[in-house]
Design a protein around this motif. Structure first.
Motif, PDB file in Angstrom:
ATOM      1  N   ALA A   1      -3.034   1.883  -3.526  1.00 57.58           N
ATOM      2  CA  ALA A   1      -2.718   3.677  -3.759  1.00 57.58           C
ATOM      3  C   ALA A   1      -3.984   4.373  -2.778  1.00 57.58           C
ATOM      4  CB  ALA A   1      -2.290   4.191  -4.916  1.00 57.58           C
ATOM      5  N   LEU A   2      -4.168   4.747  -1.688  1.00 58.50           N
ATOM      6  CA  LEU A   2      -4.727   5.823  -0.796  1.00 58.50           C
ATOM      7  C   LEU A   2      -4.716   7.233  -1.066  1.00 58.50           C
ATOM      8  CD1 LEU A   2      -5.183   3.848   2.291  1.00 58.50           C
ATOM      9  CD2 LEU A   2      -6.374   3.735   0.884  1.00 58.50           C
TER      10      LEU A   2
ATOM     11  N   ALA B   1       5.281   2.880   1.140  1.00 59.98           N
ATOM     12  CA  ALA B   1       5.809   4.050   0.939  1.00 59.98           C
ATOM     13  C   ALA B   1       4.752   5.076   1.369  1.00 59.98           C
ATOM     14  CB  ALA B   1       5.973   4.448  -1.128  1.00 59.98           C
ATOM     15  N   GLU B   2       4.931   6.212   1.055  1.00 63.34           N
ATOM     16  CA  GLU B   2       4.400   7.419   1.353  1.00 63.34           C
ATOM     17  C   GLU B   2       4.457   8.638   0.535  1.00 63.34           C
ATOM     18  OE1 GLU B   2       4.084   8.657   5.339  1.00 63.34           O
ATOM     19  OE2 GLU B   2       4.107   7.122   6.119  1.00 63.34           O
ATOM     20  N   ALA B   3       3.639   9.539   0.777  1.00 67.77           N
ATOM     21  CA  ALA B   3       3.942  10.830  -0.433  1.00 67.77           C
ATOM     22  C   ALA B   3       3.164  11.558   0.027  1.00 67.77           C
ATOM     23  CB  ALA B   3       3.065  11.180  -2.042  1.00 67.77           C
TER      24      ALA B   3
ATOM     25  N   ALA C   1     -10.338  -3.781  -2.733  1.00 63.97           N
ATOM     26  CA  ALA C   1      -9.759  -2.880  -4.539  1.00 63.97           C
ATOM     27  C   ALA C   1      -8.285  -3.606  -4.326  1.00 63.97           C
ATOM     28  CB  ALA C   1      -9.200  -1.587  -3.783  1.00 63.97           C
ATOM     29  N   ALA C   2      -7.767  -4.736  -3.362  1.00 70.29           N
ATOM     30  CA  ALA C   2      -6.495  -5.272  -3.717  1.00 70.29           C
ATOM     31  C   ALA C   2      -7.352  -6.538  -4.417  1.00 70.29           C
ATOM     32  CB  ALA C   2      -5.936  -6.565  -2.828  1.00 70.29           C
ATOM     33  N   ALA C   3      -8.674  -6.558  -3.929  1.00 70.32           N
ATOM     34  CA  ALA C   3      -9.212  -8.443  -5.118  1.00 70.32           C
ATOM     35  C   ALA C   3      -9.503  -7.808  -5.958  1.00 70.32           C
ATOM     36  CB  ALA C   3      -9.847  -8.429  -4.175  1.00 70.32           C
ATOM     37  N   GLY C   4      -9.230  -6.770  -6.637  1.00 76.44           N
ATOM     38  CA  GLY C   4      -9.881  -6.760  -8.125  1.00 76.44           C
ATOM     39  C   GLY C   4     -11.846  -6.385  -8.526  1.00 76.44           C
ATOM     40  N   ASN C   5     -11.976  -5.895  -6.820  1.00 75.78           N
ATOM     41  CA  ASN C   5     -13.159  -4.904  -6.826  1.00 75.78           C
ATOM     42  C   ASN C   5     -13.243  -3.686  -6.128  1.00 75.78           C
ATOM     43  OD1 ASN C   5     -14.655  -8.222  -6.739  1.00 75.78           O
ATOM     44  ND2 ASN C   5     -13.815  -8.548  -4.331  1.00 75.78           N
ATOM     45  N   ALA C   6     -14.476  -3.250  -6.538  1.00 74.86           N
ATOM     46  CA  ALA C   6     -13.655  -1.619  -6.794  1.00 74.86           C
ATOM     47  C   ALA C   6     -15.067  -1.691  -4.855  1.00 74.86           C
ATOM     48  CB  ALA C   6     -15.333  -1.204  -7.022  1.00 74.86           C
TER      49      ALA C   6
ATOM     50  N   VAL D   1       0.722  -1.599  -0.015  1.00 74.90           N
ATOM     51  CA  VAL D   1      -0.298  -0.285   0.434  1.00 74.90           C
ATOM     52  C   VAL D   1       0.938   1.223   0.221  1.00 74.90           C
ATOM     53  CG1 VAL D   1      -2.147   1.544   1.343  1.00 74.90           C
ATOM     54  CG2 VAL D   1      -2.052  -1.282   0.985  1.00 74.90           C
ATOM     55  N   LEU D   2       0.208   1.998  -0.812  1.00 72.06           N
ATOM     56  CA  LEU D   2       0.995   3.962  -0.652  1.00 72.06           C
ATOM     57  C   LEU D   2       0.335   4.568   0.454  1.00 72.06           C
ATOM     58  CD1 LEU D   2       2.841   5.973  -1.614  1.00 72.06           C
ATOM     59  CD2 LEU D   2       1.316   6.054  -4.008  1.00 72.06           C
TER      60      LEU D   2
END
Length: 216
Positions: A51-52, A31-33, A118-123, A4-5
């Motif tokens: 990514a969040l 990672a962070e931004a 989200a990671a599983a491909g679902n919204a 995750v970012l």
């Protein structure tokens, strides 16, 4: 492990989200931004799964970063971080391929569930938040968008339209199955078929299309 970012220009927000996500055994914050430009670079460099992105960031905002990731790192699933005060931006993000959105005051369990979905491909579609956003916009969609939505929905069979209408209400596959007396697996099959027929990237876009067509 889900990589995750977190992208937000407020360090305290990033720290809070990191603390929640790192408490899960299957999620790793890699990672962070602090702005959208950094988010795009970090997402590509660290090969993140989810990514969040905060909408309001300096240098490059979240919506621009979403579009850039769609072009350069299409495998990254993007969840938008927002508040109720940014409804129109949220709707634009969902229409342009975002995997969903989260309110910044979401419960920890909701945050982790959204990342996993989200990671599983679902919204990730929060029923309460989605209805609030959609119902708070203008009384109805622009006429050209309404007509386009109705034309696309006309491609569906009767049962597919029933499933789509429930997506428009923000129901999960399980809840839609109970409403229609179907198994969750059957609903999932219908959803996949609906997305293909409507040329939608995810169930969020399909739900918004349903509302534009007057089904939700």
């Amino acid at each position: 492990m889900i990589r995750v970012l977190i992208a937000d220009d407020e360090p305290l927000i990033r720290a809070g989200i990191r603390a929640i996500l790192t408490s899960a055994d299957d999620i790793e914050v890699v990672a962070e931004a602090a702005n959208g430009h950094e988010a795009v670079e970090q997402a590509r460099r660290h090969r993140v799964d989810v990514a969040l992105l905060d909408i309001q960031m300096p240098v490059m905002d979240g919506l621009t970063a979403l579009a850039e990731l769609g072009r350069t790192a299409p495998d990254v699933r993007v969840l938008i971080l927002t508040t109720f005060g940014e409804r129109e931006n949220v709707l634009r993000a969902l229409r342009h391929g975002g995997a969903g959105f989260l309110l910044k005051d979401s419960a920890p369990g909701e945050l982790m569930g959204a990342v996993r979905a989200a990671a599983a491909g679902n919204a990730y579609l929060s029923p309460a938040a989605t209805r609030h956003v959609a119902d708070s916009l203008a009384a109805g969609p622009a006429e050209d968008r309404r007509e386009e939505a109705r034309a696309r929905v006309a491609r569906l069979g009767e049962r597919e339209r029933e499933v789509l209408a429930l997506l428009g209400e923000g129901l999960s596959n399980a809840d839609a199955g109970r409403r229609l007396h179907m198994s969750e697996a059957t609903v999932k099959t219908y959803v996949s078929r609906i997305l293909a027929k409507l040329d939608c990237e995810n169930r969020v876009q399909a739900a918004l299309l349903a509302r534009d067509a007057g089904l939700g």
